[in-house]
Design a protein around this motif. Sequence first.
Motif, PDB file in Angstrom:
ATOM      1  N   LYS A 130     -48.745  11.911  33.008  1.00  0.00           N
ATOM      2  CA  LYS A 130     -48.474  10.821  33.524  1.00  0.00           C
ATOM      3  C   LYS A 130     -46.493  11.500  33.450  1.00  0.00           C
ATOM      4  O   LYS A 130     -46.755  10.809  34.280  1.00  0.00           O
ATOM      5  CB  LYS A 130     -48.749   9.690  32.278  1.00  0.00           C
ATOM      6  N   HIS A 131     -46.192  11.841  32.680  1.00  0.00           N
ATOM      7  CA  HIS A 131     -45.115  12.091  33.332  1.00  0.00           C
ATOM      8  C   HIS A 131     -44.430  12.177  34.388  1.00  0.00           C
ATOM      9  O   HIS A 131     -43.589  12.030  34.367  1.00  0.00           O
ATOM     10  CB  HIS A 131     -44.907  12.980  31.527  1.00  0.00           C
ATOM     11  N   LEU A 148     -44.424   9.108  36.071  1.00  0.00           N
ATOM     12  CA  LEU A 148     -43.239   8.562  35.368  1.00  0.00           C
ATOM     13  C   LEU A 148     -42.014   9.021  35.941  1.00  0.00           C
ATOM     14  O   LEU A 148     -41.587   8.040  37.277  1.00  0.00           O
ATOM     15  CB  LEU A 148     -43.266   8.657  34.585  1.00  0.00           C
ATOM     16  N   THR A 163     -53.620   1.683  36.127  1.00  0.00           N
ATOM     17  CA  THR A 163     -53.038   1.344  34.582  1.00  0.00           C
ATOM     18  C   THR A 163     -53.338   0.733  33.762  1.00  0.00           C
ATOM     19  O   THR A 163     -53.705   0.304  32.700  1.00  0.00           O
ATOM     20  CB  THR A 163     -51.723   1.460  34.643  1.00  0.00           C
ATOM     21  N   ARG A 178     -54.223  -1.299  30.696  1.00  0.00           N
ATOM     22  CA  ARG A 178     -53.369  -1.263  29.393  1.00  0.00           C
ATOM     23  C   ARG A 178     -51.660  -1.546  29.673  1.00  0.00           C
ATOM     24  O   ARG A 178     -51.224  -1.055  30.937  1.00  0.00           O
ATOM     25  CB  ARG A 178     -53.759   0.738  29.433  1.00  0.00           C
ATOM     26  N   ASP A 179     -51.217  -1.564  28.265  1.00  0.00           N
ATOM     27  CA  ASP A 179     -50.055  -2.029  28.799  1.00  0.00           C
ATOM     28  C   ASP A 179     -48.982  -0.828  28.589  1.00  0.00           C
ATOM     29  O   ASP A 179     -48.897  -0.072  27.125  1.00  0.00           O
ATOM     30  CB  ASP A 179     -49.155  -3.225  27.591  1.00  0.00           C
ATOM     31  N   ASN A 180     -49.010   0.410  29.278  1.00  0.00           N
ATOM     32  CA  ASN A 180     -48.223   1.358  28.783  1.00  0.00           C
ATOM     33  C   ASN A 180     -46.375   1.670  29.672  1.00  0.00           C
ATOM     34  O   ASN A 180     -46.249   0.823  30.217  1.00  0.00           O
ATOM     35  CB  ASN A 180     -48.828   3.033  28.935  1.00  0.00           C
ATOM     36  N   LEU A 181     -46.042   2.788  28.700  1.00  0.00           N
ATOM     37  CA  LEU A 181     -45.018   3.303  29.983  1.00  0.00           C
ATOM     38  C   LEU A 181     -45.250   3.234  31.300  1.00  0.00           C
ATOM     39  O   LEU A 181     -44.251   2.851  32.018  1.00  0.00           O
ATOM     40  CB  LEU A 181     -43.939   4.706  28.708  1.00  0.00           C
ATOM     41  N   LEU A 182     -46.055   3.735  31.776  1.00  0.00           N
ATOM     42  CA  LEU A 182     -46.142   4.182  33.062  1.00  0.00           C
ATOM     43  C   LEU A 182     -45.943   2.422  33.786  1.00  0.00           C
ATOM     44  O   LEU A 182     -46.243   2.456  34.618  1.00  0.00           O
ATOM     45  CB  LEU A 182     -47.477   4.743  33.392  1.00  0.00           C
ATOM     46  N   SER A 183     -47.513   2.244  33.360  1.00  0.00           N
ATOM     47  CA  SER A 183     -47.358   0.401  33.667  1.00  0.00           C
ATOM     48  C   SER A 183     -45.967   0.154  34.153  1.00  0.00           C
ATOM     49  O   SER A 183     -45.966  -0.989  35.148  1.00  0.00           O
ATOM     50  CB  SER A 183     -48.330  -0.357  32.939  1.00  0.00           C
ATOM     51  N   SER A 184     -45.825  -0.111  33.008  1.00  0.00           N
ATOM     52  CA  SER A 184     -44.244  -0.700  32.774  1.00  0.00           C
ATOM     53  C   SER A 184     -42.645  -0.347  33.835  1.00  0.00           C
ATOM     54  O   SER A 184     -42.516  -1.184  34.360  1.00  0.00           O
ATOM     55  CB  SER A 184     -43.575  -1.148  31.151  1.00  0.00           C
TER      56      SER A 184
END
Length: 789
Positions: A527-528, A531, A568, A571-577
């Motif tokens: 995921k990073h 990102l 994504t 799911r509310d995560n850093l990637l979707s944001s």
Amino acid sequence: MMAQPVPHQTTADKKRVKVYELRNNDWFDRGTGFCTACFVTIQEEQKEPRVIVQSEDQPDRLLLETKITPSLFGPTMASTWRFHFRRQMDARQYDDGLSDDLAMDMPTSIQLPPAELGTLIDIENTLRNLSQSPSGRDALAKAIMSEDYIAKLIPLVEMAEDMESLGDLHHLCNIMKTVVLLNDTGLIEHAVSDECVLGVVGAMEYDPDFPTHKANHRQWLNNQGRYKEVVRIQDDQVRRKIHQTYRLQYLKDVVLARILDDPTFSVLNSLIFFNQVEIVQHLHMTPGFMTDLFTVFGDPTVQPLRKKEAVIFIQQMCAISKNLQPPARQGLYGNFLQQGLVPVINYGLRHPDVTVRVGATDILGSILEFDPSMIRKTVYEQTHRKQAPLTDALIDLLLVEVDLGIKSQLTESLKVLLDPNVPGSGPPPENREGFMPKGKHQVSSDPQQDAFIAHFYEHSVAKLFKPLLDLEKRPNMKFNALEDGIFGYLNEILCFYIRHHTFRSKHFVFDHNIASRFGQLLACKQKHLQLVAIRFFRHLILLRDPFFTKHLSDRRIFGPVLDTLLRTLPRDNLLSSACLDFFTSINYEGDRELARHIMENYREKVVALSHIDYFRGMLMRWDQSRGYTVSEVDEEDEGGGGDAVMTTTTTTTTTAVDGGWSESKENEKPVVPSTPPPERLSEKRRREEDEDDALDKLMQHKRRNSSSAGNNSSLGSSGVGGMLRKKGSFHNNNSGKARSREGSPNGGGGGGQKKIAISIAPVLKTAVVRAGSPAAEERGREVRGGAGI
């Protein structure tokens, strides 16, 4: 008994108080009187402090006379009474009548108890009581220095250790702490001297707060192997300063770290600072010292260990030099570079020991922080002499280094060295988001720096971004820990270069298809890394540069980003944001071509995301303004006496681009009324006003050019109004002009066909009249000669 102040007027020298006596746990009032404090002579040259309260009614009667002792009050009399009266007076909002008269002057000389194991409790209490007031601390420090009291206490540590008397060792620890915390510069320097330091820290190994633990301060400080001389220092005083500074740092950071107060911290820092300045200036000004130091790296017979120690020594000097004034610091760095510092940094960057690599990066960072031009000039000279520049060594280490701290320092160094903003030219112009405004790219005003940047792009930039470029031929997107850790740093460096290097960075991004390389990272499982790719694309969008926007569109980057967002969610995560942040960064009103690209190529994905407010609003804005129906008259017959006219409708789906409209499809069919797209209320009102104004102008022009009233009546408002209502894009001021044209030039029979000609603005790619036809040329002359809407 206890003296308590009462709310009455005070005299200049006495305090009016009430005296109470404690009898069997009950307080009895003995009356009101005036309190004084003084020293009473009991023997020749011997005084003791006393508190005396004289009765208010009977001045000859003493209500209280007592000796002030540590067992009675704890702290010294002055501080005890000052604290007591202030607490009482502040509670009742009275003035502090306690002056220096009541505090009493401390005696100029203090008799300390003898330094023996049996008197350790008295010594501890005496030192604690005297250290409560400034005058007491001064007197105590003088007494300790004059009697060499520390030297008398040190043998007691070994005696208590031999007897295994833990209680005595705890008392000695408290005594030594009190001595050091007196904040006396001379006393602290004496405590860390060669004669006393081991005894002082030895006593503080037995902390009563940790009775079951023992520190090893003496073992650490007594290790002479920690002191290494790469080059022999001839001055004995400087060597003593170096040892003293090390001990002061150890005292501050280790021994007293838990109990250190602000005054002692300031005193220790001041001593360390002045010692360091004196040491560096001496070494810098000593003839031949720098030459001998840098000769170590050029001598092949020198052992690698000594070279390692030389790098660490230079690192320590650079760290100390940060406390110097700018002229002295510049002189030191200039001397380093003149002696050959850059080869030393090269040596350190390639050393297998991480300690040496850290030292080399710290040296480089210290100089870049102070003045980057000093290193830039040296690197430019290397490129001019066809030598491998320092930047190549930085790149080589960045691509293989595993230490994250070193990687961060290397990243910053590569950014600072390639920064075109030379000192004195000020920071580059930036907008509120921190990005360069369009058309205001920073160009170096230093020809030397510009030549260095050009050389870097010609020989080194592909080497720096090789891990990114190699993705094109990579069969899969599986990376190990070393490989996937580099992309974040490369993204940071590349974004900096794009923001500052204008056309060179554009050529690099375009020639090497950088957007597609980052797009490949979206297929990774890590995921990073996904990102990292999203952040790079967002950076390009925020530049508001049409070149990068078109580059993203041509490489079809928006589809994979939408796919990543769909995967994504919910799911509310850093990637979707990050994906949502990417799309919200797009200025659809200012870049309609980009909006058109997204909606025409990825509409089904946007629809799938329409449960999100942003994408739902995006669909609504697009559907409301995507195209319009234009009704026009097109002349197909150009011959003969009569005017044969065929009325057709050209339907053109258009999109706003840069203030105009761009055609997407076109066909011709008979006029069929169509339902206009939904409009906002404000747009509808504005369109109706525009139609009314257009109709009025058209009617006025018609009356001026008409030859008969009958002909005027044949062109009703229904025809023009109906045609204008079908032309749904007249609310755009740049969409076009229209005028009326009646019959033939001769104004023939009353049955002549009336026609409306539409002229579209040049920004349209497709006109409503076939280009090149005689009708188009004639109609163009009429529009240019008449008054249009």
